[in-house]
Design an enzyme around this catalytic site. Structure first.
Site, PDB file in Angstrom:
ATOM      1  N   ASP A  30       0.844  -1.121   0.047  1.00 31.66           N
ATOM      2  CA  ASP A  30      -0.210   0.119   0.021  1.00 31.66           C
ATOM      3  C   ASP A  30       0.756   1.295   0.065  1.00 31.66           C
ATOM      4  O   ASP A  30       2.203   1.230   0.472  1.00 31.66           O
ATOM      5  CB  ASP A  30      -0.849   0.119   1.400  1.00 31.66           C
ATOM      6  CG  ASP A  30      -2.212   0.874   1.173  1.00 31.66           C
ATOM      7  OD1 ASP A  30      -3.276   0.382   0.811  1.00 31.66           O
ATOM      8  OD2 ASP A  30      -1.987   2.070   0.939  1.00 31.66           O
ATOM      9  N   THR A 121     -13.647  -3.360  -8.648  1.00 33.65           N
ATOM     10  CA  THR A 121     -14.897  -3.023  -9.395  1.00 33.65           C
ATOM     11  C   THR A 121     -14.614  -1.863 -10.419  1.00 33.65           C
ATOM     12  O   THR A 121     -14.249  -0.854 -10.177  1.00 33.65           O
ATOM     13  CB  THR A 121     -15.886  -2.752  -8.584  1.00 33.65           C
ATOM     14  OG1 THR A 121     -16.323  -3.763  -7.592  1.00 33.65           O
ATOM     15  CG2 THR A 121     -17.196  -2.689  -9.587  1.00 33.65           C
ATOM     16  N   LEU A 150     -17.513  -9.351  -1.435  1.00 35.80           N
ATOM     17  CA  LEU A 150     -17.503  -9.115  -0.170  1.00 35.80           C
ATOM     18  C   LEU A 150     -18.275  -8.118   0.439  1.00 35.80           C
ATOM     19  O   LEU A 150     -18.409  -7.152  -0.169  1.00 35.80           O
ATOM     20  CB  LEU A 150     -16.216  -9.237   0.776  1.00 35.80           C
ATOM     21  CG  LEU A 150     -15.282  -8.043   0.461  1.00 35.80           C
ATOM     22  CD1 LEU A 150     -15.792  -6.979   1.425  1.00 35.80           C
ATOM     23  CD2 LEU A 150     -13.803  -8.576   0.961  1.00 35.80           C
ATOM     24  N   ASN A 212     -24.290  -5.655  -8.089  1.00 36.25           N
ATOM     25  CA  ASN A 212     -24.855  -4.482  -7.211  1.00 36.25           C
ATOM     26  C   ASN A 212     -25.753  -3.719  -7.973  1.00 36.25           C
ATOM     27  O   ASN A 212     -26.613  -3.145  -7.123  1.00 36.25           O
ATOM     28  CB  ASN A 212     -23.350  -3.768  -7.217  1.00 36.25           C
ATOM     29  CG  ASN A 212     -22.355  -4.205  -6.214  1.00 36.25           C
ATOM     30  OD1 ASN A 212     -22.611  -5.147  -5.300  1.00 36.25           O
ATOM     31  ND2 ASN A 212     -21.403  -3.669  -6.128  1.00 36.25           N
ATOM     32  N   PHE A 253     -32.755  -8.172   1.164  1.00 36.00           N
ATOM     33  CA  PHE A 253     -32.617  -7.000   0.520  1.00 36.00           C
ATOM     34  C   PHE A 253     -33.791  -6.241  -0.005  1.00 36.00           C
ATOM     35  O   PHE A 253     -34.216  -5.560  -0.931  1.00 36.00           O
ATOM     36  CB  PHE A 253     -31.786  -7.129  -0.721  1.00 36.00           C
ATOM     37  CG  PHE A 253     -30.360  -7.018  -0.354  1.00 36.00           C
ATOM     38  CD1 PHE A 253     -29.549  -7.600   0.490  1.00 36.00           C
ATOM     39  CD2 PHE A 253     -29.671  -5.838  -0.782  1.00 36.00           C
ATOM     40  CE1 PHE A 253     -28.392  -7.650   0.893  1.00 36.00           C
ATOM     41  CE2 PHE A 253     -28.423  -5.469  -0.399  1.00 36.00           C
ATOM     42  CZ  PHE A 253     -27.731  -6.410   0.424  1.00 36.00           C
ATOM     43  N   ALA A 256     -36.929  -1.988   3.659  1.00 38.26           N
ATOM     44  CA  ALA A 256     -37.357  -0.278   3.508  1.00 38.26           C
ATOM     45  C   ALA A 256     -36.647   0.596   4.684  1.00 38.26           C
ATOM     46  O   ALA A 256     -36.640   0.017   5.635  1.00 38.26           O
ATOM     47  CB  ALA A 256     -38.679   0.073   3.269  1.00 38.26           C
ATOM     48  N   GLY A 257     -36.203   1.718   4.357  1.00 34.58           N
ATOM     49  CA  GLY A 257     -35.613   2.503   5.232  1.00 34.58           C
ATOM     50  C   GLY A 257     -34.739   3.498   4.639  1.00 34.58           C
ATOM     51  O   GLY A 257     -35.140   4.297   3.751  1.00 34.58           O
ATOM     52  N   CYS A 264     -19.673   1.081  -2.082  1.00 35.55           N
ATOM     53  CA  CYS A 264     -19.872   0.271  -3.458  1.00 35.55           C
ATOM     54  C   CYS A 264     -21.014   0.735  -3.895  1.00 35.55           C
ATOM     55  O   CYS A 264     -21.091   1.305  -5.112  1.00 35.55           O
ATOM     56  CB  CYS A 264     -19.763  -0.996  -3.075  1.00 35.55           C
ATOM     57  SG  CYS A 264     -18.268  -1.799  -2.465  1.00 35.55           S
ATOM     58  N   ARG A 332     -18.430   6.028   4.319  1.00 38.83           N
ATOM     59  CA  ARG A 332     -18.286   6.613   2.700  1.00 38.83           C
ATOM     60  C   ARG A 332     -20.008   6.578   2.310  1.00 38.83           C
ATOM     61  O   ARG A 332     -20.648   5.572   2.617  1.00 38.83           O
ATOM     62  CB  ARG A 332     -17.594   5.660   1.969  1.00 38.83           C
ATOM     63  CG  ARG A 332     -15.990   5.877   2.378  1.00 38.83           C
ATOM     64  CD  ARG A 332     -15.167   4.867   1.442  1.00 38.83           C
ATOM     65  NE  ARG A 332     -15.583   3.451   2.047  1.00 38.83           N
ATOM     66  CZ  ARG A 332     -14.960   2.378   1.328  1.00 38.83           C
ATOM     67  NH1 ARG A 332     -14.258   2.543   0.164  1.00 38.83           N
ATOM     68  NH2 ARG A 332     -15.343   1.159   1.651  1.00 38.83           N
TER      69      ARG A 332
HETATM   70  C1  UDX Z   1     -22.028  -4.698  -1.221  1.00 36.44           C
HETATM   71  C2  UDX Z   1     -22.517  -5.749  -2.064  1.00 36.44           C
HETATM   72  O1  UDX Z   1     -23.339  -6.457  -1.245  1.00 36.44           O
HETATM   73  C3  UDX Z   1     -21.122  -6.613  -2.056  1.00 36.44           C
HETATM   74  O2  UDX Z   1     -21.641  -7.755  -2.637  1.00 36.44           O
HETATM   75  C4  UDX Z   1     -20.263  -5.803  -2.989  1.00 36.44           C
HETATM   76  O3  UDX Z   1     -19.026  -6.486  -3.082  1.00 36.44           O
HETATM   77  C5  UDX Z   1     -20.050  -4.524  -2.278  1.00 36.44           C
HETATM   78  O4  UDX Z   1     -21.134  -3.731  -1.955  1.00 36.44           O
HETATM   79  P1  UDX Z   1     -21.659  -3.426   1.365  1.00 36.44           P
HETATM   80  O5  UDX Z   1     -21.590  -2.247   0.545  1.00 36.44           O
HETATM   81  O6  UDX Z   1     -20.932  -4.045   2.156  1.00 36.44           O
HETATM   82  O7  UDX Z   1     -21.549  -4.758   0.161  1.00 36.44           O
HETATM   83  O8  UDX Z   1     -23.043  -3.657   1.955  1.00 36.44           O
HETATM   84  P2  UDX Z   1     -24.728  -4.527   1.751  1.00 36.44           P
HETATM   85  O9  UDX Z   1     -24.757  -5.316   2.885  1.00 36.44           O
HETATM   86  O10 UDX Z   1     -24.561  -4.950   0.443  1.00 36.44           O
HETATM   87  O11 UDX Z   1     -25.465  -3.294   1.958  1.00 36.44           O
HETATM   88  C6  UDX Z   1     -25.672  -1.992   1.178  1.00 36.44           C
HETATM   89  C7  UDX Z   1     -26.571  -0.966   1.608  1.00 36.44           C
HETATM   90  O12 UDX Z   1     -27.826  -1.268   1.258  1.00 36.44           O
HETATM   91  C8  UDX Z   1     -26.396  -0.781   3.116  1.00 36.44           C
HETATM   92  O13 UDX Z   1     -26.314   0.772   3.441  1.00 36.44           O
HETATM   93  C9  UDX Z   1     -27.633  -1.088   3.764  1.00 36.44           C
HETATM   94  O14 UDX Z   1     -27.827  -0.341   4.755  1.00 36.44           O
HETATM   95  C10 UDX Z   1     -28.510  -0.963   2.610  1.00 36.44           C
HETATM   96  N1  UDX Z   1     -29.622  -2.079   2.482  1.00 36.44           N
HETATM   97  C11 UDX Z   1     -29.452  -3.526   2.513  1.00 36.44           C
HETATM   98  C12 UDX Z   1     -30.924  -1.646   2.755  1.00 36.44           C
HETATM   99  O15 UDX Z   1     -31.286  -0.431   2.729  1.00 36.44           O
HETATM  100  N2  UDX Z   1     -31.898  -2.337   2.536  1.00 36.44           N
HETATM  101  C13 UDX Z   1     -31.735  -3.837   2.805  1.00 36.44           C
HETATM  102  O16 UDX Z   1     -32.691  -4.631   2.563  1.00 36.44           O
HETATM  103  C14 UDX Z   1     -30.667  -4.484   2.504  1.00 36.44           C
END
Ligand code: UDX
Length: 435
Positions: A30, A121, A150, A212, A253, A256-257, A264, A332
């Site tokens: 790094d 990505t 991940l 995504n 997934f 709602a919220g 990402c 972020r």
């Molecule tokens: C995501 C992808 O899941 C992962 O596969 C990719 O490699 C990177 O981006 P991550 O950003 O760690 O991972 O979070 P994730 O668990 O996917 O949640 C993303 C966002 O969606 C969060 O802000 C979470 O609060 C929101 N979310 C998730 C909702 O608002 N509602 C849901 O039902 C699920």
């Protein structure tokens, strides 16, 4: 195997530690000296469950070391590129500066037969472009694309036991060689039956961004339903349960919220649209709506808070949670931090408490107040906002909170509280898309 990992952020640090956990000899590179010093001491530079243990074990075993000196990767035969591709300034597209810089710095150190493996990505077409760079600078080396899926909060588990592997490789014998090399890296998970899809560069790049985009669309779909529910008196949480029982839809997934944030999903859907635009395709125009629905939820929570307190200017607002999601200290593009800043901007006295993200948030938003625990944030508040669904907040006791605050008002922006129980304690309690 001897492996290098270029870029030791949320993705690369976890990947490096997990590769050492699997028995490989790993060097992580790094450009950030402070980060390298911390990692070298076996100290995780961010909050990620399970990482401190894996990292400490790997460093102590001598199988994992970190450096800022690229020449130290020369003995490795597989080089993972795990640097960031943030949203470019003033554009929707991905900033490819770090990926290009990493590959340019790496190429002079590639040995005969080495394999460069992209994990970042990237816009579709990047792998083919980088393969040319590798072939030009190191004719005996090759490139594969192996996107990372991940999730923060589950990063160690997702790296050691992923849902699937995707290898984007060149056509012909070179591709077979690259796939065999990756199989050797991931032998443990493959032996346990993890599915593996071997494909071309473009498909592998698209798998990541389309996954995504799909997840973001699913979240914005249910948040659009929340808007309809708000206008009609329906309950989006029950709606999600009901449609989620349909196996074709599925319940995951569909919470709602306050919507999605993080390093990402938001920037990936924007970069994907930008790439489609470049290709002259309208196919991803709907992602602009996915983004818009998502951002509207933030505004809605600010409005709800204002509605509850009457006058935001001077109101004392307790913000519970600023991380973009629980079990992470990542802020972020955090929806929670956005809401906190917007209320501060309207004159509110905002006091934030997050179990892990106070420090990372304070770096970005030093203007907000930060409390060392939930009680301190709650004391004398005119309104409480639950913005990240940490277990600690799901389990809040309405009567105890009622004793601390100045006025019994709460917004559950993650739909994780039993609103009836809060109302029974005299709270004016509001969710998103719930009556
Ligand atoms: C995501 C992808 O899941 C992962 O596969 C990719 O490699 C990177 O981006 P991550 O950003 O760690 O991972 O979070 P994730 O668990 O996917 O949640 C993303 C966002 O969606 C969060 O802000 C979470 O609060 C929101 N979310 C998730 C909702 O608002 N509602 C849901 O039902 C699920």
């Amino acid at each position: 195997m001897q492996i290098s990992v270029i870029g030791c952020g949320y993705l690369g640090a976890v990947h490096a530690a997990c590769m050492a956990e699997l028995g490989h000899e790993v060097v992580g590179v790094d450009v950030d000296h402070a980060r390298v010093a911390r990692l070298s001491a076996g100290d995780a530079p961010f909050f990620e469950p399970g990482l401190p243990e894996v990292l400490a074990r790997a460093v102590a075993s001598g199988r994992l070391r970190f450096t800022t000196d690229m020449s130290e990767v020369a003995d490795a035969s597989v080089h993972f590129v795990a640097v960031g591709t943030p949203q470019a300034h003033g554009s929707q597209a991905a900033d490819m500066t770090y990926v290009d810089a990493a590959v340019d710095a790496l190429v002079p150190w590639l040995s005969e037969g080495a394999l460069v493996v992209g994990k970042s990505t990237v816009p579709v077409g990047t792998a083919a472009r980088l393969a040319e760079k590798v072939h030009a600078g190191a004719p005996g080396a090759d490139l594969a694309w192996n996107p990372e899926f991940l999730r923060e909060g589950f990063a160690v588990k997702d790296t050691l036991t992923p849902d699937r592997f995707v290898y984007g490789v060149p056509a012909g014998p070179a591709g077979e060689l690259a796939a065999a090399r990756l199989d050797a890296v991931y032998a443990t998970a493959l032996a346990a039956g993890t599915p593996r899809i071997v494909t071309d560069y473009a498909t592998s790049e698209l798998v990541k961004v389309s996954a995504n985009a799909f997840l973001a669309t699913k979240i914005s779909f249910i948040n659009a339903m929340a808007e309809i529910a708000e206008a009609t008196g329906a309950d989006v949480t029950q709606l999600a349960d009901a449609i989620g029982h349909d196996a074709r839809i599925g319940r995951r997934f569909l919470n709602a919220g306050l919507g999605f944030g993080g390093g990402c999903l938001p920037k990936d859907i924007r970069a994907f649209q930008a790439r489609a635009d470049e290709l002259g395709l309208e196919s991803l125009a709907f992602l602009a709506d996915v983004d818009a629905v998502n951002l509207r939820r933030r505004a809605r929570v600010v409005d709800l808070a204002a509605e509850l307190v009457g006058d935001v200017d001077g109101a004392r607002v307790a913000v519970l949670g600023v991380a973009f999601k629980p079990d992470s200290d990542d802020v972020r593009d955090s929806p929670a931090l956005d809401v906190a800043r917007a209320l501060h901007g309207r004159g509110a006295a905002v006091r934030v408490y997050d179990p892990e993200a106070n420090t990372t948030a304070a770096r970005l938003a030093p203007e907000l107040g930060y409390a060392a625990d939930a009680d301190t944030a709650l004391r004398d508040a005119d309104v409480v906002l639950v913005l990240t669904e940490w277990t600690e907040f799901r389990n809040l006791d309405p009567s105890r909170v009622g004793d601390l605050v100045a006025a019994r008002r709460i917004v559950d922006a993650r739909n994780v509280l039993d609103l009836a129980a809060w109302r029974a304690e005299g709270f004016e309690a509001r969710g998103l898309g719930r009556p």
